[in-house]
Design an enzyme around this catalytic site. Sequence first.
Site, PDB file in Angstrom:
ATOM      1  CG  ASP A 372      54.532  35.711  -4.679  1.00 26.35           C
ATOM      2  OD1 ASP A 372      54.226  36.864  -5.000  1.00 26.35           O
ATOM      3  OD2 ASP A 372      55.392  35.445  -3.816  1.00 26.35           O
ATOM      4  CD  GLU A 419      55.224  39.016  -8.155  1.00 30.36           C
ATOM      5  OE1 GLU A 419      55.820  39.917  -8.793  1.00 30.36           O
ATOM      6  OE2 GLU A 419      55.796  38.191  -7.433  1.00 30.36           O
ATOM      7  CG  ASP A 472      54.261  41.897  -0.818  1.00 29.02           C
ATOM      8  OD1 ASP A 472      54.074  41.499   0.352  1.00 29.02           O
ATOM      9  OD2 ASP A 472      54.604  41.140  -1.736  1.00 29.02           O
TER      10      ASP A 472
END
Length: 587
Positions: A372, A419, A472
């Site tokens: 991430d 990501e 998200d």
Amino acid sequence: MNTRSCCSNGVQMMLPVGRLCHRGLSMRKGIRCHLVGSLMQKGQEKMLYADYELGEVLPETYENIEPAGSKQRRAGVVLHPTSLPGKYGTGEIGNEALKFIDWLVDAGMQVWQVLPLVPPDPLYWSPYSGEDALCGNTLLIPLEGLVHMGLLEKEDIQQLDRVKTVDGNAAFDEAIKIKTPLLVKAAMALLDKPEFEGLRSACDSFRAKNPWVEESALFHALCEDPDLAEYEAWWDWPANVRDRHPRTLANLRALWSDKIEVFVVLQFLFDKFWSGVRDYASARGVTIVGDMPIYVGGHSADVWANRKLFQLDRETGTPSLVSGVPPDAFSSTGQLWGSPLYDWKANEAEGYSWWIQRMKRAMELYDETRIDHFRAFAGYWAVEAWRDTAMVGQWQKGPGLALFNALRRELGEVPILAEDLGVITADVIELRDLVGAPGMLVLQFAWGGGPRNTHLPHNARPNSFIYTGTHDNPTTVEWWETQATDEEKQIIHEYCGIDIAEGDIVAAFTKLAFASVSKTAIITMQDALRLGAEARMNTPGRAEGNWAWRLDDSEEVWKSEKLTAAAAELREWVTVTDRLSDLHITD
């Protein structure tokens, strides 16, 4: 597969060992080399195609030699284990996880992507604000599995009522209340009862192999110490504890030895159950893609035990600079995550040993790992710790390729997914490509900025993951109904022919993703079931009300008409788009 580097006309290529480029082979620049790699008979001698002379007669088997190997296209689903069905307030990594893997196979899926498996923060339950970067979330340990092992009695769980949840969502507080005493009981049984000598030996091996668990166990015990519980964070503890005075720590280890032992056992049990899930997935042809938040929580064993690796006040240990991102598509004021930033020079001086340990652990848990906020390895947003938002900050340079070179030296190939969403600059793309990591495309982001928008399927690279949406994002149904503009809907209508009033946006996005050249196409479970706003997993910038969505909690959920129909639909689409594994083909 072993590979060897081959260079022609300045183009770097990676070919299987034993299938090297012939020196006389010329290539057009920018085209990857795909030689016929099958070995052919020439008398009694096996040779490569490139070994034959110009005009020489090729063997009779020549026309049966197939082109380069499988494109390895695949599709998968994002579903965190907490979203699985279960009786006790949250999903578990027991039988329901195995049933989900069976459902994935029925659907022709080859990938199960999960969110971080770390212990979530106990206030908002975010797995991205975990209390420990290396530990597992023991709330996921299945109670029925403990009964099967003999660590609990059937009566221990038969007396439990099914937890009543709001709208079927996870009830983490109730799960903690119900499961914690039983988890402790199971751990004590393993430690004390003579019939579990084999498990104790296996636990000792786990402990020896994972020395990090000692610091994690001590930190957890201290957080429950009545004399320390009143403090908000470890940097508020008395100086002798905060600063880890050796004699103080030795006394505390002795004082809380029972708690430490239970903690270690529960980590061992988490590891044992998760390893069983991963082995089952592997046997069924399903790859598990995990998730690693780039940052760790400030109030954690990771920071307390490794202070010099983070940007903290030298005297008090309080964070001086913290993480976040400037305003972006998710938030007009940016996102202030608040985790202490790394002192990358200190990490470099130690050979990135802490990161090597962290990645080694990830490789034990997952087949591939999504990192991430990958962009922070190139450049990261630094915010002074006293600020209330992330609007004011500055970009600072990250470790870049040096970190990944260190990882490869120690661990070999490190299979990661970058990501690369948000503010992406040229250095991020360069680092991603140098590392060889696939990046991400999200179809909900694809419909602004014209035909060069990097999230549009025609701009996809084969080495990428394409998503309908992520954890998200709103679900695709919610996005279409409440957030997509009229202009975006018109572009989508022109791009894929969906009827703006009557069209099935989930089908349209899923087919676009599956038909793209991206090696991996992923949808959320919510999209597979065409769920709306009620099923959103996370809203960035909002602390409360996230992470709780779960599948229908009924006993027969896996046989339900809705899930059966979704599996059949997905299998049809992966078949048409060449994403069905040979392992999953049925007669």
